[in-house]
Design an enzyme around this catalytic site. Structure first.
Site, PDB file in Angstrom:
ATOM      1  CG  PHE A  52      22.123  -2.246  30.571  1.00 22.09           C
ATOM      2  CD1 PHE A  52      21.504  -3.489  30.587  1.00 22.09           C
ATOM      3  CD2 PHE A  52      21.736  -1.315  29.621  1.00 22.09           C
ATOM      4  CE1 PHE A  52      20.526  -3.812  29.660  1.00 22.09           C
ATOM      5  CE2 PHE A  52      20.751  -1.626  28.685  1.00 22.09           C
ATOM      6  CZ  PHE A  52      20.151  -2.865  28.704  1.00 22.09           C
ATOM      7  CD  GLU A 243      13.797  -6.368  42.915  1.00 19.21           C
ATOM      8  OE1 GLU A 243      14.871  -6.922  42.648  1.00 19.21           O
ATOM      9  OE2 GLU A 243      13.574  -5.846  44.027  1.00 19.21           O
TER      10      GLU A 243
HETATM   11  C1  2GW Z   1      23.857   4.311  39.632  1.00 15.60           C
HETATM   12  C2  2GW Z   1      23.483   4.817  40.872  1.00 15.60           C
HETATM   13  C3  2GW Z   1      22.696   4.053  41.744  1.00 15.60           C
HETATM   14  C4  2GW Z   1      22.302   2.798  41.330  1.00 15.60           C
HETATM   15  C5  2GW Z   1      22.667   2.296  40.074  1.00 15.60           C
HETATM   16  C6  2GW Z   1      23.444   3.043  39.212  1.00 15.60           C
HETATM   17  C7  2GW Z   1      23.854   2.505  37.933  1.00 15.60           C
HETATM   18  C8  2GW Z   1      23.355   1.266  37.515  1.00 15.60           C
HETATM   19  C9  2GW Z   1      24.766   3.186  37.079  1.00 15.60           C
HETATM   20  O1  2GW Z   1      25.286   4.294  37.321  1.00 15.60           O
HETATM   21  N1  2GW Z   1      25.139   2.595  35.892  1.00 15.60           N
HETATM   22  C10 2GW Z   1      24.646   1.392  35.520  1.00 15.60           C
HETATM   23  O2  2GW Z   1      25.021   0.877  34.445  1.00 15.60           O
HETATM   24  N2  2GW Z   1      23.730   0.739  36.312  1.00 15.60           N
HETATM   25  C11 2GW Z   1      23.137  -0.543  35.854  1.00 15.60           C
HETATM   26  O3  2GW Z   1      21.931  -0.801  36.556  1.00 15.60           O
HETATM   27  C12 2GW Z   1      24.080  -1.704  36.145  1.00 15.60           C
HETATM   28  O4  2GW Z   1      23.913  -2.677  35.123  1.00 15.60           O
HETATM   29  C13 2GW Z   1      23.559  -2.229  37.466  1.00 15.60           C
HETATM   30  O5  2GW Z   1      23.909  -3.585  37.716  1.00 15.60           O
HETATM   31  C14 2GW Z   1      22.053  -2.018  37.298  1.00 15.60           C
HETATM   32  C15 2GW Z   1      21.263  -1.903  38.630  1.00 15.60           C
HETATM   33  O6  2GW Z   1      21.953  -1.047  39.537  1.00 15.60           O
HETATM   34  P1  2GW Z   1      22.731  -1.640  40.833  1.00 15.60           P
HETATM   35  O7  2GW Z   1      23.258  -2.981  40.454  1.00 15.60           O
HETATM   36  O8  2GW Z   1      23.729  -0.649  41.278  1.00 15.60           O
HETATM   37  O9  2GW Z   1      21.616  -1.682  41.901  1.00 15.60           O
HETATM   38  P2  2GW Z   1      21.069  -2.958  42.781  1.00 15.60           P
HETATM   39  O10 2GW Z   1      22.088  -4.035  42.814  1.00 15.60           O
HETATM   40  O11 2GW Z   1      20.565  -2.427  44.047  1.00 15.60           O
HETATM   41  O12 2GW Z   1      19.858  -3.393  41.827  1.00 15.60           O
HETATM   42  C16 2GW Z   1      18.621  -3.969  42.185  1.00 15.60           C
HETATM   43  O13 2GW Z   1      17.569  -3.008  42.172  1.00 15.60           O
HETATM   44  C17 2GW Z   1      17.431  -2.279  40.926  1.00 15.60           C
HETATM   45  C18 2GW Z   1      16.257  -1.347  41.038  1.00 15.60           C
HETATM   46  O14 2GW Z   1      16.377  -0.485  42.131  1.00 15.60           O
HETATM   47  C19 2GW Z   1      17.223  -3.236  39.753  1.00 15.60           C
HETATM   48  O15 2GW Z   1      15.951  -3.867  39.816  1.00 15.60           O
HETATM   49  C20 2GW Z   1      18.316  -4.284  39.751  1.00 15.60           C
HETATM   50  O16 2GW Z   1      18.085  -5.220  38.710  1.00 15.60           O
HETATM   51  C21 2GW Z   1      18.346  -5.001  41.103  1.00 15.60           C
HETATM   52  O17 2GW Z   1      19.376  -5.969  41.111  1.00 15.60           O
END
Ligand code: 2GW
Ligand code: MN
Length: 292
Positions: A52, A243
């Protein structure tokens, strides 16, 4: 397909390689990829991988557009992900024109799927469950045998092959590896649908890497979405969003394979001895930041 005579090269004693419910925990040197490849080729398996990339993320005056992660994800995927097998990349986005057309190896293709934007980042992350549920029902069933559902802010840095595939699989969260159960960051509010008591839980699974066959992914995403909506009605949101609900699902629907942290690693965690390969790494986000 010749059965390998020397089993000594497919054994690990330094890590847990089997769950108490007899699901393999996938580590390097526990499997023979040539044998597995032959099995999956025999079945002519097609693998879908979903990412995504929507909206902007605003942080401390910086903002970034998640579509910037897509080219590296796909380029490294072409090098390392399911090489020699049929693969569909499904890119969910609200910015279709930001996704470049990329060259793929034969039998592999990219599909861009338009999805709505959510304002809160928590909703951006959590609503992935609803979209995966709907597309599993309407589309993926007829197109692929397995789905691999991952974060986009990642790159492949070593082989990820059919050894990960199973009816339902989850991945050990690298930050929680070796932690005590009571320190797992499960949702601890008994009112929440994601609640897990301190004396329960097998592993802490990562929200950013799960998969399985389409029927199992439908059930998983349906449960998580419904649980999130039930909590929303109660004005509750679990501590780690999607998560937390995923961890609740896996507690009562045990995965049939568990991926080791080789499959999801952050370079900031270094290179412990048990980690013989780093296959899929988080991209340092501040490298990607775009000033407003
Ligand atoms: C925008 C602001 C803050 C956090 C995320 C986003 C955002 C995420 C966005 O503007 N647009 C978007 O497409 N995303 C999608 O959500 C993108 O695919 C991204 O990889 C995913 C999760 O956000 P991410 O990767 O920035 O956050 P992480 O790496 O801290 O994610 C972990 O925690 C999340 C829940 O808080 C989920 O469980 C995720 O699967 C975890 O890896
Ligand atoms: Mn991420």
């Amino acid at each position: 397909m010749s059965v390998i005579t020397s089993f000594s090269s497919h054994r690990r004693t330094d890590v847990l390689v089997l769950t108490p419910w007899l699901a393999p925990i996938v580590w390097n040197d526990t499997y023979n990829l040539a044998v597995l490849n032959a099995q999956f080729h025999q079945r002519n398996v097609c693998v879908g991988i979903t990412i995504f990339a929507t909206k902007k993320r605003k942080m401390k005056g910086n903002s970034r557009i998640y579509t910037v992660f897509v080219p590296t994800f796909i380029e490294t995927g072409e090098k390392y992900f399911m090489v020699g097998h049929k693969v569909n990349y499904y890119v969910f986005t609200d910015r279709v024109s930001d996704i470049p057309i990329m060259e793929m190896a034969e039998g592999r293709q990219m599909r861009v799927l338009r999805v709505p934007t959510y304002q809160r980042w928590q909703d951006v992350s959590m609503r992935r469950m609803e979209m995966l549920r709907d597309y599993s029902h309407q589309r993926f069933r007829g197109e692929v045998d397995y789905l691999v559902c991952v974060d986009v802010d990642m790159r492949f840095s070593d082989e990820v092959g059919v050894e990960i595939l199973s009816d339902l699989f989850g991945t050990l969260h690298p930050g929680m590896y070796g932690a005590k159960r009571e320190h797992y960051t499960y949702e601890r509010n008994p009112q929440s649908e994601a609640y897990i008591p301190f004396d329960e839980g097998d592993f802490y699974y990562a929200g950013g890497y799960f998969g399985g066959n389409i029927e199992e992914i439908y059930k998983l995403t349906n449960f998580c979405h419904d649980a999130m909506m039930a909590d929303k009605d109660k004005n509750i949101e679990a501590v780690w969003h999607d998560e937390s609900y995923l961890n609740k699902y896996f507690l009562y629907h045990k995965p049939t394979k568990v991926l080791s942290p080789e499959y999801l690693w952050y370079n900031g965690f270094g290179t412990p001895a048990f980690l013989r390969r780093k296959r899929f790494l988080a991209v340092w986000k501040n490298h990607q930041e775009i000033r407003n």
